[in-house]
Design a protein around this motif. Structure first.
Motif, short mmCIF file in Angstrom:
data_model
loop_
_atom_site.label_atom_id
_atom_site.label_comp_id
_atom_site.label_asym_id
_atom_site.label_seq_id
_atom_site.Cartn_x
_atom_site.Cartn_y
_atom_site.Cartn_z
N ALA A 13 -0.48 -2.23 -8.34
CA ALA A 13 -0.87 -0.84 -8.58
C ALA A 13 0.35 0.06 -8.38
O ALA A 13 1.32 -0.32 -7.74
N TYR A 14 0.26 1.27 -8.93
CA TYR A 14 1.37 2.21 -8.75
C TYR A 14 1.52 2.60 -7.28
O TYR A 14 0.60 2.48 -6.48
N VAL A 17 3.93 8.73 -6.05
CA VAL A 17 3.11 9.78 -6.67
C VAL A 17 3.20 11.07 -5.85
O VAL A 17 3.40 12.16 -6.40
N ASN A 18 3.08 10.95 -4.55
CA ASN A 18 3.15 12.14 -3.69
C ASN A 18 4.53 12.78 -3.72
O ASN A 18 4.64 14.01 -3.72
N ARG A 19 5.57 11.98 -3.78
CA ARG A 19 6.93 12.52 -3.88
C ARG A 19 7.12 13.26 -5.20
O ARG A 19 7.72 14.34 -5.24
N LEU A 20 6.60 12.68 -6.28
CA LEU A 20 6.69 13.33 -7.59
C LEU A 20 5.89 14.63 -7.60
O LEU A 20 6.36 15.66 -8.11
N ALA A 44 0.78 9.26 -14.25
CA ALA A 44 1.74 10.07 -15.00
C ALA A 44 1.62 11.56 -14.70
O ALA A 44 0.54 12.06 -14.38
N PHE A 45 2.73 12.24 -14.88
CA PHE A 45 2.80 13.69 -14.79
C PHE A 45 3.23 14.20 -16.16
O PHE A 45 4.28 13.80 -16.69
N ALA A 62 4.66 7.16 -11.99
CA ALA A 62 4.77 6.05 -11.05
C ALA A 62 4.22 4.84 -11.80
O ALA A 62 3.05 4.80 -12.17
N SER A 63 5.08 3.89 -12.06
CA SER A 63 4.73 2.76 -12.91
C SER A 63 3.84 1.75 -12.20
O SER A 63 3.97 1.52 -11.00
N ARG A 64 2.98 1.13 -12.95
CA ARG A 64 2.13 0.07 -12.39
C ARG A 64 2.97 -1.14 -11.98
O ARG A 64 2.54 -1.97 -11.19
#
Length: 110
Positions: free
Chosen positions: A2-3, A8-11, A31-32, A42-44
């Motif tokens: 999983a990503y 994700v939180n940093r992005l 994705a954003f 954040a890639s899987r």
């Protein structure tokens, strides 16, 4: 795999000041999108999927931890993956996000 939720939180934090950012689960990652265009994800498979100016692809491929994104065995200039090892510091991640946001802002809104 999983990503990476931490990524994700940093992005999310780096993109907090941008307008018209949406978040979407895509291709098993997170994705954003900026004005309807995917910017970073954040890639899987771990690490970051980043969209940059296609003209800059070769220059960035010369860097450590960077490769062309592969989807269904295909690659496309302007779409790169950056391994987690190349995203350890906020400065490293912020530079990729900034490159992507700059390019995506040059595209017409969807």
């Amino acid at each position: 795999m999983a990503y990476d939720e931490d990524l994700v939180n940093r992005l999310r934090e780096l993109l907090a000041e941008e307008e018209a950012v949406t978040e979407k689960k895509m291709f098993g990652g997170f994705a954003f999108l900026l004005r309807g265009h995917m910017s970073v994800s954040a890639s899987r498979n771990g690490g970051l999927l980043v969209r940059i100016d296609p003209a800059d692809t070769d220059a960035f491929l010369a860097r450590r931890h960077v490769a062309l994104m592969q989807m269904g065995g295909r690659t496309m200039d302007g779409w790169l993956t950056v391994e987690s090892a190349g995203l350890k510091t906020e400065r490293e991640l912020a530079a990729w996000v900034e490159r992507s946001v700059t390019f995506v802002k040059s595209l017409p809104p969807k």
